[in-house]
Each structure stands twice: as structure tokens, then as C-alpha cells.
Motif scaffolding. Structure first.
Motif: not given
Length: 488
Positions: A314-342
Motif C-alpha cells: 500500500g502507499w503508506f505502511y500497512d500491517v495488512r499488506a501483501v507485497y509484490k514479490t521481487p519477481q513481479q517487480v522485475i517483470e514489471m520493470l522489463i515490460d515498462i522499459v520495453s515500452k519506453g517508460g520508467n
């Protein structure tokens, strides 16, 4: 407002749409690809999620009940009391910036003020600030020094423009129960400079059941916003300014953008090196800076620079939050950069300023992957197509979801005449088959390397596909791997 507008920095930009559309995105931002954001402030104190300052005044919301049971009813103990509980007692910006640089971040953004109307800097125009109350620290200034000492471009986010409407529920009261009819503390005139003189916005929201004006038309509020955001720019001269919405308040917002760019130009031999990001998807608006897509991405390669902003949880710290995994973050980064984004990624901080073990683990995993594969990310540009394969996300804001990739899914970038092909899932047969790079493409492959592996790879370029054999010593890390493809 005219007397205030006269105070903006003079330079190459005028406060008009036509002038600001001459914006050219600086090289540092185009090359950076990955930034980290500290979306952190007093709403982290309860460790119970985003929009806490608003939702404790919305009868029946989970945060309303949590607040009542933990701190007291919002007619007695309101958000004004929460801000005093924020101490940031273990905040070490140098240590955190070092961690973020190690994880591969090429720019850093600090939240300067959220919708909660609390300034995280030594604000000249607002007594509700982090130097005067709560931590008694210049949070933005501390971040700024730590980032710039390490050569990292420094940005700030402002969510203030929407605060006047967002905070309207603080003018309400319970409709049932033991506090029925008892006004919340936002009705107390002693705190009007914090909760706003926004009774009209409250009546509008009560009538329609939602925020009617994300940006209030109230001219007095426009003036206050201008003074505080100009003060923020004047004190820290940021390399990036993020608004949580479109350009606020018409010509008022345009004067702030011009001030940002001209201030940067003053410090860089007349050439603007600052970036303004906002969320209006109309080309006539986003061309004054960089389009920001919250919790989503572009569907295809865009002809203009853009950024995804998202969070591990979540945007602010939340004891209930389920985090993205490192794999999800890396996959998102690749997909975003392939389309010209940051990708601008928020790492949620606890109220004391530290990170939890899970965040530290995720940062460490990203760091390991970046050390091997960063060549295919940093300073790259989109190839002739962003990718191939059956898996495609839905474009637009708030369309974020975990994708189930296959070994047929690839994402492409290019740099220095080389094509980088990320295979999004490890192939069971130890082969990568890239249909976009057959002989029929007109591209003739000279050699291929797997980033992180020393030797060249065996390959066969057929008429309709490039077939690459992965090395026997290579194994499935769980993360995408990257081929560096050189052409004849």
C-alpha cells in the motif's frame, strides 16, 4: 494571484501551454529507467494503510473503527493528534539512499506533502510541518542532502492540490451510536488551517457520496497551494516534481511548472534539466512534462516519455499488506522499459523511518538481478516492437495485476546497435525461440551472449525465428534472463 505570479523565476519558459509544450525530457530521466520513492509521512503512524487521515472521518470504514478503538473517537482524537505521534526517530536517509542505489535506482523521489495537508519540510507558509511538529526534522531536506551527496537526481511529490476536497469528511459527525451528532474535530475553528475551510466541499460530498472536485475551484486554496509548492521548489530546487492528478488549477499550476523549469535552467546554463510528472492523459496536457500512469502501464510503445508509479504494497505502511514479490517487480520493470517508460517504486517505511525485513529482502533480490541484467535496462530505448508472445497486460492506470508469463513471451530493448531480448520465463527445453528475429526480419545476427554468462551462445537463425540454446550450466533463477544480440 498576479502579484504572486510575478515572483516566479524568469527563464526560457513562460507560464502558458504553448511555451511549456516546448519541454524536452532531459537525458538523465530517459536513461534512468528505475527510481525509488519514499511515500512516507504521518499517515504511516497507525501502520494501517493509505488515506488514513480521510477515512477515520468516514463512519463505517475499517480505518474509522481502527482509529476509534486504538486512539479514541475522531470527535476527541483526530488526525491533528496523529501527526504529533510521528517521530521518525530511526530515520537514516543516508543508509536508505545507499540501499536504493545498490538496488539499482537512478533517481529518488521524496513525498513532500500528501492529501493530509502536512508539509514534510520547513514550510514558510504552513505551521503544520515536520520541523514545527511531530519529528521536528526537515524530512525533505534530509532526503535531499543524502541523495545529492551521492549524485542521485532528487525529486519531490506533491499531493496537496487535492487536499481541500479530500479532507472534507473531517467536517462531519457520526449518524448513529454513542457519538451520534457529535462533530468531528475537523469542525473546531482552532484547526481550520489544517482541516481547511471546506464546509461546501463536505456538503457536496455528502450529497453525491464521493469527492466531487478532486481539485477544488476555491481561489483562496489555489493561492495557498501556489505559495507552498513554490516554497518547496525554492528551498530544494528539485530535479522532478510529481503532482497527484493533472496540472492543478489552470494558470496557477502552469506558473509552478514554469518556475520549476526556469529554476532548473538557471542552474544548468540555461537548459532545463527538471521533469514535471502529472496524470492527465490528454496530449495537450501531458506534453508539458512526463505522463505518470499510477499502478498501471502503457499498452504499447509510446512516442513520449512516461512513468509508472506503484508500490510494493500500500502507499503508506500497512500491517495488512501483501507485497509484490521481487519477481513481479522485475517483470514489471522489463515490460515498462520495453515500452519506453520508467518505473518509480515506493518502498513503504515504518513510522520510525526503517524498512521491514521483507522490503530489505526484495531490495536485495532486485539488486542481484540488476547487477547482471542492468545493461539491458539502463540508457536503452524501445526496439521496433516492445515484445512478442501471448501475455499482454491491459494498458492504463489502475490496471496492475500479476501476469502469468510463458517461455514464448519476450520483451525487447535496444542500445548501441545491440538488441536485448528478455525471456520472461525459463524454457523447459533450454531453448529460446524468438520469432521477431528470423532472417525474414532483415536482421542478421552475428553473436549472442546471455547476460551474466561469459561465453557466447549457440544459435540458429532460421527464416522465421531465431533459436538460441541456453547453456547447460545456466539454471532457472525464477527471474527473467536477458540475451544481448549483436547484428552483422
Amino acid at each position: 494571484m498576479d502579484e504572486y505570479f510575478k515572483t516566479i523565476q524568469k527563464g526560457p519558459f513562460e507560464a502558458t501551454w504553448e511555451s511549456l509544450r516546448q519541454f524536452k525530457c532531459p537525458q538523465w530521466f530517459l536513461d534512468a529507467k528505475f527510481g525509488i520513492w519514499a511515500h512516507w509521512g504521518p499517515q504511516s503512524v497507525p501502520m494501517y494503510g493509505d488515506w488514513y487521515a480521510r477515512n477515520i472521518y468516514r463512519e463505517g470504514e475499517p480505518q474509522y473503527y481502527y482509529h476509534w478503538r486504538k486512539y479514541g473517537h475522531p470527535s476527541k482524537v483526530g488526525y491533528k493528534d496523529i501527526v504529533q505521534m510521528w517521530k521518525a526517530e530511526r530515520f537514516n536517509p543516508e543508509e536508505l539512499i545507499d540501499l536504493y542505489i545498490k538496488a539499482g535506482a537512478k533517481y529518488f523521489v521524496a513525498q513532500a506533502v500528501h492529501h493530509d495537508n502536512f508539509d514534510n519540510w520547513n514550510s514558510r507558509y504552513h505551521r503544520w510541518n515536520a520541523v514545527n511538529m511531530g519529528p521536528k526534522k526537515d524530512i525533505v531536506g534530509m532526503w535531499c542532502r543524502a541523495a545529492r551527496e551521492r549524485g542521485l537526481p532528487f525529486g519531490v511529490s506533491e499531493h496537496l492540490a487535492a487536499s481541500f476536497s479530500w479532507f472534507a469528511p473531517s467536517k462531519g459527525h457520526d449518524t448513529k451510536g454513542p457519538y451520534k451528532g457529535v462533530p468531528y474535530d475537523g469542525n473546531d475553528p482552532a484547526y481550520e488551517d489544517f482541516y481547511h475551510a471546506n464546509k461546501e466541499e463536505y456538503e457536496l460530498e455528502k450529497k453525491h457520496g464521493k469527492i466531487v472536485n478532486w481539485y477544488s475551484p476555491n481561489p483562496e486554496w489555489h493561492k495557498k497551494w501556489f505559495l507552498r509548492i513554490k516554497d518547496l521548489i525554492d528551498q530544494y530546487e528539485p530535479d522532478l516534481l510529481y503532482s497527484d492528478g493533472g496540472v492543478p488549477f489552470g494558470e496557477v499550476g502552469l506558473h509552478i511548472v514554469a518556475h520549476l523549469y526556469n529554476t532548473s535552467a538557471k542552474n544548468h546554463s540555461g537548459i532545463n534539466q527538471a521533469v514535471y510528472t502529472q496524470k492527465d492523459t490528454r496530449p495537450e496536457v501531458y506534453t508539458v512534462g512526463v505522463l505518470d500512469i499510477e499502478r498501471g502501464a502503457a499498452e504499447d510503445i509510446l512516442s513520449h516519455p512516461w512513468q509508472t508509479d506503484t508500490c510494493l504494497g500500500g502507499w503508506f505502511y500497512d500491517v495488512r499488506a501483501v507485497y509484490k514479490t521481487p519477481q513481479q517487480v522485475i517483470e514489471m520493470l522489463i515490460d515498462i522499459v520495453s515500452k519506453g517508460g520508467n518505473l518509480l517504486l515506493n518502498i513503504p517505511q515504518k513510522p520510525d523511518g526503517t524498512l521491514d525485513d521483507e522490503c530489505l529482502y526484495i531490495l536485495d533480490e532486485i539488486a542481484k538481478w540488476m547487477r547482471v541484467n542492468g545493461e539491458g535496462i539502463y540508457a536503452t530505448r524501445p526496439w521496433i516492437r516492445y515484445g512478442e508472445g501471448p501475455t499482454k497486460g491491459q494498458g492504463g492506470a489502475f490496471q496492475e495485476k500479476k501476469l502469468e508469463w510463458t517461455q514464448e513471451d519476450f520483451r525487447f530493448t535496444q542500445k548501441d546497435g545491440k538488441i536485448f531480448a528478455f525471456q520472461m520465463k525459463y524454457p523447459g527445453d533450454h531453448k529460446a525461440i524468438i520469432k521477431s528475429l528470423g532472417l525474414s526480419s532483415g536482421i542478421f545476427v552475428k553473436k549472442i551472449k546471455l547476460l551474466g554468462f561469459e561465453d557466447e551462445l549457440e544459435f540458429d537463425q532460421l527464416e522465421n525465428a531465431l533459436v538460441i540454446k541456453l547453456p547447460e550450466k545456466w539454471y532457472d533463477t525464477g527471474y527473467p534472463h536477458c540475451f544481448c544480440i549483436e547484428q552483422n
